[in-house]
Scaffold this motif. Structure first.
Motif, short mmCIF file in Angstrom:
data_model
loop_
_atom_site.label_atom_id
_atom_site.label_comp_id
_atom_site.label_asym_id
_atom_site.label_seq_id
_atom_site.Cartn_x
_atom_site.Cartn_y
_atom_site.Cartn_z
N GLY A 534 40.35 52.57 30.05
CA GLY A 534 39.60 53.31 31.07
C GLY A 534 39.08 54.60 30.49
O GLY A 534 38.60 54.67 29.35
N ARG A 535 39.20 55.66 31.27
CA ARG A 535 38.68 56.96 30.80
C ARG A 535 39.61 57.65 29.80
O ARG A 535 39.30 58.74 29.33
CB ARG A 535 38.42 57.86 32.01
N ALA A 536 40.74 57.02 29.49
CA ALA A 536 41.63 57.58 28.45
C ALA A 536 41.31 56.98 27.08
O ALA A 536 41.89 57.40 26.07
CB ALA A 536 43.09 57.32 28.81
N ARG A 537 40.41 56.01 27.05
CA ARG A 537 40.06 55.36 25.79
C ARG A 537 39.56 56.40 24.78
O ARG A 537 38.82 57.30 25.14
CB ARG A 537 38.96 54.33 26.04
N GLY A 538 40.04 56.28 23.55
CA GLY A 538 39.55 57.17 22.51
C GLY A 538 40.24 58.53 22.46
O GLY A 538 39.98 59.33 21.57
N ARG A 539 41.14 58.79 23.42
CA ARG A 539 41.89 60.06 23.35
C ARG A 539 42.93 59.99 22.23
O ARG A 539 43.28 58.91 21.76
CB ARG A 539 42.58 60.33 24.69
N ARG A 540 43.47 61.12 21.87
CA ARG A 540 44.46 61.17 20.79
C ARG A 540 45.88 61.22 21.37
O ARG A 540 46.15 62.01 22.27
CB ARG A 540 44.26 62.42 19.95
N THR A 541 46.77 60.39 20.83
CA THR A 541 48.17 60.48 21.24
C THR A 541 48.99 61.22 20.19
O THR A 541 50.18 61.37 20.32
CB THR A 541 48.77 59.08 21.46
N ARG A 542 48.34 61.65 19.09
CA ARG A 542 49.05 62.41 18.07
C ARG A 542 48.46 63.80 18.02
O ARG A 542 47.27 63.95 18.24
CB ARG A 542 48.82 61.81 16.68
N PRO A 543 49.27 64.77 17.67
CA PRO A 543 48.71 66.11 17.51
C PRO A 543 47.70 66.12 16.36
O PRO A 543 47.82 65.34 15.42
CB PRO A 543 49.92 66.98 17.17
N LEU A 544 46.69 66.99 16.43
CA LEU A 544 45.67 67.08 15.37
C LEU A 544 46.29 67.55 14.07
O LEU A 544 47.22 68.34 14.08
CB LEU A 544 44.57 68.07 15.78
#
Ligand SMILES: *[C@@H]1O[C@H](CO)[C@@H](O)[C@H](O)[C@H]1NC(C)=O
Ligand SMILES: *[C@@H]1O[C@H](CO)[C@@H](O)[C@H](O)[C@H]1NC(C)=O
Length: 544
Positions: A534-544
């Motif tokens: 959904g709209r969470a697609r492509g978000r990061r689950t790891r810190p930069l």
């Protein structure tokens, strides 16, 4: 199979991996690999497309010791999205693993997901089930036993055997057809029968040695009906309810509502022959019955005589039994300890939430609602929307905390609550059918239940001393059930009807238990393997 502790090198590496992800490294790890496939099953004598786990229907049991880390890799070989949820497993600080649509993206066909969870501070009997659509009507469920640590006694001698009994109603119709019926506004048909461990009439055998005592862990994994459980010629001693060790009362027959789990001890103290193990539907227009076999190892005779009849088909019998189920205050085992006090009845509640079920017609279709709100899933799991601050997925406070008099509306409903609140929740049922309510992430105290409308005066009849803590409670027709609950588990938690048509058609919502502490001691960080959709697609689950 697929279950091992951290001994070999591969496991060691995995252990380190998960340690870094925040699972508890002091406790043993158990690894499971589950392949989810379709397969032909014949539970009522006709061929059906079942959902199998590692080729099995019902799925394999999970055995774990309290505080173990349980790592389950699920491979979805179905042609439809899939998720497993864990009925009664509290997922402390970890609603990331709850496996319902509001917390997790479904595992797409051909993909996999690894659940990383700790079965913390609980000992008892639970089950898992597929949470998407009506998949639960095709299988994919199995038992979960969480054992006490070795040498830490439970309040009864070790039984000679420990049997899982997964029982419930069953339909011959394909689960996607059932879902379609609901989608177009019909009700589910009356169930075609009942199953015990995936089998119909006399299809399953429990073998016992004469003179010995066995534990039966019975869960109602059905879709629409309460059941009654009994064993011809034998008494049952109740010892556990969803993680609470009970007063060891003796029963001839036990009512088990949708989603509930009970443990009883049964001694093989009768003539050496075979006896009926009976499950029948409760409070249904027509009584469905099925049987399994209790087989004495020295039996000289098969099952015989009439199948023992169930208890009277009235609510008073069931209500009186429910009230007799109480905590054994002198028994060992983990005990819920709200706000550092074992006296759950002495703590002042901060507020009362009243939840009334209803069955409104919305846009010309049958829906089910809580406080007039019929839940509709969003395009993005609510937990992920909350974590990534994605606006427009849900509104906090969109779930009213008391019934309204309107006709009912659709909403992605989320109730807003704060960490460490101690709340009273009243389930008010003005309908003429038995309801069953489940709360994910929690175990709550069942304070009381009775006919009619709840009022503040109803509190005078609460059990303030020795009620059980559990995760699923029934609400009788035109009656109320009240619970106390310590909001000690931060996260996004599903509160739902365990009647699967009602749940699917909106009788559920999410409770967001919030703290602004940002501490991993209050909530674990988002797992790195989180599926994004959904709209969470492509978000990061790891810190930069
Ligand atoms: C499991 O999923 C991960 C990522 O989602 C992928 O990289 C991996 O290849 C998958 N494993 C199998 C055996 O399908
Ligand atoms: C409570 O548990 C204890 C064991 O801790 C047991 O001896 C006792 O019989 C139980 N009491 C009842 C009333 O079930």
């Amino acid at each position: 199979m697929g279950d091992c502790t951290c001994r070999v090198l591969r496991s060691l590496i995995l252990c380190l991996l998960f340690l870094l992800q925040g699972a508890n490294g002091d406790n043993p790890y158990r690894f499971f690999t589950w392949k989810v496939t379709y397969g032909d099953i014949y539970p009522l004598g006709v061929k059906q497309k079942g959902i199998l786990i590692n080729g099995q229907f019902p799925g394999p049991h999970i055995d774990a010791i309290t505080n173990d880390n349980v790592i389950i890799s699920v491979y979805n070989y179905l042609k439809e999205p899939f998720l497993i949820s864990w009925n009664g497993i509290q997922q402390r600080r970890n609603s990331w693993q709850d496996g319902v649509y509001g917390t997790n993206c479904p595992i797409l066909p051909g993909r996999n997901f690894t659940y990383v969870m700790q079965v913390k501070d609980q000992i008892g009997s639970y089950f898992y089930f597929p949470s998407v659509g009506l998949q639960k009507a095709a299988g994919g469920f199995g038992g979960i036993r969480i054992w006490s640590r070795p040498l830490i006694p439970v309040p009864f001698p070790p039984p000679a055997g420990d049997f899982m009994v997964l029982a419930g109603d069953w339909f011959k119709t394909d689960h996607n057809r059932l879902r379609l019926l609901l989608d177009v506004g019909h009700n589910l048909p009356f169930p075609d029968g009942l199953l015990i461990n995936g089998r119909g009439w006399n299809g399953y055998t429990f073998t016992v040695d004469p003179g010995k005592t066995y534990r039966f862990r019975i869960s109602n994994v059905g879709i629409t009906t309460s059941i009654n459980f009994r064993i011809q010629g034998h008494k049952m001693k109740l010892v556990e309810v969803e993680g609470s060790h009970t007063l060891q009362n003796t029963y001839d027959a036990l009512d088990i509502h949708l989603g509930q789990s009970y443990s009883v001890l049964v001694t093989a103290d009768q003539q050496p022959q075979d006896y009926y193990v009976v499950v029948s539907s409760r409070f249904t227009p027509r009584v469905l019955t099925t049987t399994a076999v209790l087989h004495y190892s020295n039996s000289r005779r098969g099952v015989s005589g009439p199948v023992p009849a169930g208890p009277p088909n009235h609510v008073a019998w069931s209500l009186s039994q429910a009230r007799s189920i109480r905590w054994n205050l002198t028994a060992s085992g983990p005990r819920p300890n709200p706000q550092g006090s074992y006296h759950y009845g002495m703590i002042k509640t901060s507020r009362t939430i009243m939840l009334a079920n209803s069955a409104p017609i919305i846009n010309g279709k049958q829906r089910y609602a809580v406080n007039g709100v019929s839940f509709v899933p969003a395009d993005t799991p609510l937990k992920l929307a909350d974590h990534f601050n994605i606006a427009g997925v849900f509104n906090l406070g969109s779930m009213p905390t008391s019934p309204n008099s309107g006709s009912g509306y659709l909403q992605t409903s989320v109730m807003s609550t704060n960490f460490r609140e101690y709340v009273e929740i009243v389930f008010q049922n003005w309908e003429n059918t038995v309801q069953s309510w489940h709360i994910d992430g929690y175990s709550f105290f069942v304070m009381g239940m009775d006919g009619g409308q709840w009022t503040p005066a109803s509190r005078s009849r609460y059990n303030l001393r020795d009620t059980v803590a559990r995760c699923t409670t029934q609400v009788y027709p035109k009656s109320w059930t009240a619970i106390y609950m310590a909001l000690d588990n931060v996260g996004m938690w599903n509160i739902r009807s365990e009647d699967w048509a009602r749940q699917y058609l909106g009788q559920q919502f999410y409770m967001r238990v919030y703290t602004n502490s940002n501490s991993y001691r209050d909530e674990l960080p988002i797992p790195k393997n989180t599926l994004l959709c959904g709209r969470a697609r492509g978000r990061r689950t790891r810190p930069l």
